[in-house]
Design a protein around this motif. Structure first.
Motif, PDB file in Angstrom:
ATOM      1  N   LEU A 191      46.246  49.365  36.324  1.00  0.00           N
ATOM      2  CA  LEU A 191      45.374  49.530  35.161  1.00  0.00           C
ATOM      3  C   LEU A 191      44.800  48.170  34.733  1.00  0.00           C
ATOM      4  CD1 LEU A 191      44.685  52.168  33.918  1.00  0.00           C
ATOM      5  CD2 LEU A 191      46.249  51.696  32.048  1.00  0.00           C
ATOM      6  N   LEU A 192      45.665  47.142  34.755  1.00  0.00           N
ATOM      7  CA  LEU A 192      45.203  45.794  34.388  1.00  0.00           C
ATOM      8  C   LEU A 192      44.146  45.291  35.365  1.00  0.00           C
ATOM      9  CD1 LEU A 192      48.325  43.688  33.345  1.00  0.00           C
ATOM     10  CD2 LEU A 192      46.443  44.477  31.931  1.00  0.00           C
ATOM     11  N   PHE A 193      44.407  45.516  36.654  1.00  0.00           N
ATOM     12  CA  PHE A 193      43.529  44.933  37.683  1.00  0.00           C
ATOM     13  C   PHE A 193      42.159  45.602  37.726  1.00  0.00           C
ATOM     14  CE2 PHE A 193      47.183  43.214  40.558  1.00  0.00           C
ATOM     15  CZ  PHE A 193      47.440  42.259  39.589  1.00  0.00           C
ATOM     16  N   ILE A 194      42.049  46.805  37.145  1.00  0.00           N
ATOM     17  CA  ILE A 194      40.720  47.436  37.132  1.00  0.00           C
ATOM     18  C   ILE A 194      39.847  46.854  36.015  1.00  0.00           C
ATOM     19  CG2 ILE A 194      39.474  49.642  37.142  1.00  0.00           C
ATOM     20  CD1 ILE A 194      41.964  51.068  37.761  1.00  0.00           C
ATOM     21  N   ILE A 195      40.501  46.282  34.990  1.00  0.00           N
ATOM     22  CA  ILE A 195      39.727  45.843  33.817  1.00  0.00           C
ATOM     23  C   ILE A 195      38.583  44.870  34.161  1.00  0.00           C
ATOM     24  CG2 ILE A 195      39.873  44.583  31.631  1.00  0.00           C
ATOM     25  CD1 ILE A 195      42.572  45.844  31.184  1.00  0.00           C
ATOM     26  N   PHE A 199      40.277  44.292  41.679  1.00  0.00           N
ATOM     27  CA  PHE A 199      39.939  45.713  41.830  1.00  0.00           C
ATOM     28  C   PHE A 199      40.264  46.197  43.244  1.00  0.00           C
ATOM     29  CE2 PHE A 199      36.396  48.807  42.779  1.00  0.00           C
ATOM     30  CZ  PHE A 199      36.965  49.858  42.094  1.00  0.00           C
TER      31      PHE A 199
END
Lengths: 272, 287
Positions: B105-109, B169
């Motif tokens: 979730l963090l890495f998609i931000i 991502f």
């Protein structure tokens, strides 16, 4: 625990911090006065002020750009979904040469460099007298929204089991009813996340908006980038506030995108 | 057997017609304008045929932009893949399901953030006098390092932001791909006491060769959209050291000269280059 695992975890924590810290820092900076912001040693403790946000929110140019962004993006996305989702269903369900080529064509639009679209579009809209209007940006953005919605919705429909649709037909459901009552509801999470993704793409879009608008139809990213040119000194506090506000809509859609990605990958592995 | 129905035509037709119009009209216009000597200030123009194109190849600034764009592509694509694969393997080896979910979730931000925002966040962070990233250097040595003022520093700083957005991502996507692999070969290798890096370099990554190549292509295509990052962070500077093709076409067509025909000829060359290149590679990969 092995040393290598420990090191890998350290690496992951660092990567996670690399995401969290800059964003938190920007959020903090948005509430600092220039005296707190423009210091050699970054300040962690300060008295927060609402001035920057107030300034950004009360500018007429920002209000107008917000309305522009909302109207332009939601229209382009709605039209993109209206055209793209049914098209994706056909491409996913009727496999033949025409649909294969159509699928590739939708993807290949993404190969076009944006500047190569922007320059002729500008001449076209100038010629039609529609330059710097919302309509011109909506139509231009449809290149992005239609193709990306098609491209991301195809896998969503491919994951709807064929057997379910067969069963629907046995129950004497027509092809349209099958689409609206069976396929669309089953694939809805991934379709929604595809639509959300296309919204984020046009919400963030910069180059086309910059070349196709001058005043009336400017969108938020353009206004945000112009704030760095106010006067001699870059107003960093105001800029940070603008960055925070501009980033909110994509972040609100984060959960939907994450859920869509999870279902995209998990169902596939379950079926294989 | 499918029933006879008009559904495929009704559903696919409108979308295709719209897309074909939206693709064909600007393309024809771009070619048409590029053969004239049109400027933004003067409404009428004459055909000069290939003069714009010939001028391009003796234009040092164009050749520089071509070279910068090539460097940009190579740098960002390779760095994104290294970061993506590295972090995905790290998550696969060292994180449990719960941590994977949080990290994903963090890495998609970053990739969802407007690039204008990402650029501003890091531009301020790299600020020589007030930036948070440059603070340790200021505190320790008393110097004020201006990363964006040196040609290579500027290039690397902009590329860093791009990789910050895309590399993280891609780590998420590659992790999902790794998780979708059948577990038996990996377990067999573990029983044979293969080390972690051996398993991945000889088994899992080769199994993912095709999707990974597709990801390289996707990144190469997305790297063409660097305008907003470069525009906010360096405006093509210092000098013209980070002036990519779209940056140069923009400044020719809109800022300096309003020379829209010349900019258009550049756009046509970019279009031909990318469409031909990506189409052939994509079709070959998909076979």
């Amino acid at each position: 625990m092995k040393l290598s695992t420990l090191l890998l975890r350290l690496l992951l924590i660092l990567a996670g911090l690399l995401v969290v810290l800059p964003l938190l820092w920007t959020l903090l900076n948005a509430f600092k006065t220039n005296a707190d912001l423009l210091v050699s040693t970054p300040k962690l403790f300060f008295t927060p002020v609402w001035d920057n946000m107030d300034y950004v929110l009360n500018r007429r140019s920002v209000a107008r750009a917000l309305v522009n962004s909302l109207i332009i993006c939601s229209s382009a996305v709605a039209l993109g979904a209206l055209l793209g989702v049914p098209a994706a269903y056909v491409i996913a369900r009727y496999k033949n040469r025409v649909t294969r080529e159509a699928q590739f064509f939708a993807l290949s639009l993404r190969f076009l460099p944006p500047v190569a679209v922007a320059i002729p579009m500008m001449v076209i809209w100038l010629g039609l007298g529609l330059y710097d209007s919302r309509l011109s940006l909506i139509v231009t953005y449809m290149t992005i929204t239609v193709s990306i919605t098609i491209w991301l919705s195809i896998p969503a429909f491919e994951r709807v089991p064929m057997a379910v649709e067969e069963a629907a037909r046995v129950d004497r459901l027509g092809p349209y009813a099958t689409f609206f009552l069976i396929a669309l509801p089953i694939a809805r999470l991934q379709i929604l996340s595809a639509i959300a993704f296309s919204f984020i793409l046009v919400w963030n879009e910069f180059l086309l908006a910059m070349m196709l608008t001058t005043s009336r139809a400017k969108t938020l990213p353009i206004i945000a980038s112009e704030m760095s040119q106010l006067g001699m000194n870059v107003p960093w506090g105001i800029l940070n506030a603008a960055v925070v506000l501009l980033s909110l809509p994509p972040l609100i859609l984060l959960a939907l995108i994450g859920a869509g990605m999870n279902s995209a990958f998990s169902r596939k592995s379950a079926q294989d | 057997m499918r029933q006879r129905t008009a559904l495929p035509y009704l559903f696919l037709g409108p979308a295709l017609v719209v897309l074909v119009i939206l693709a064909a009209v600007p393309t024809i216009y771009a070619v048409n304008i590029s053969l004239q000597n049109r400027t933004l200030s003067a409404p009428d123009a004459d055909y000069v045929w290939f003069a714009n194109y010939l001028r391009l190849f003796s234009d040092d600034r164009f050749l520089n932009a071509l070279w910068v764009s090539l460097k940009w592509e190579l740098l960002t694509v390779s760095a994104t893949m290294v970061v993506g694969i590295g972090l995905a393997l790290a998550m696969f080896e060292a994180a449990n399901a719960r941590w994977r979910a949080i990290l994903c979730l963090l890495f998609i931000i970053p990739v969802l953030l407007p690039r204008v925002c990402a650029a501003f966040v890091w531009k301020f962070s790299f600020h020589p006098l007030y930036g948070a990233t440059t603070w340790p250097v200021r505190a320790l040595t008393g110097e004020t390092p201006d990363l964006l003022a040196t040609p290579w520093g500027a290039m690397l700083a902009v590329a860093f932001v791009d990789v910050w957005q895309w590399g993280l991502f891609f780590a998420v996507i590659i992790l999902k791909l790794l998780e979708s692999l059948p577990p038996q070969p990996i377990e067999a290798a573990r029983i044979d006491r293969a080390k972690g890096w051996e398993i991945h370099s000889f088994i899992t990554l080769p199994m993912l060769k095709l999707p990974l190549i597709s990801l390289v292509l996707v990144k190469a295509i997305e790297s063409l959209r660097s305008f907003d990052l470069v525009y906010v962070m360096t405006r093509g500077g210092p000098g013209i050291s980070t002036e990519t093709l779209d940056m140069y076409a923009y400044s020719q067509g809109f800022i300096e000269a309003g020379n829209i025909s010349y900019a258009s000829s550049m756009a046509v060359i970019m279009m031909v280059l990318t469409v031909v290149m990506f189409t052939t590679i994509w079709k070959r990969v998909q076979k």
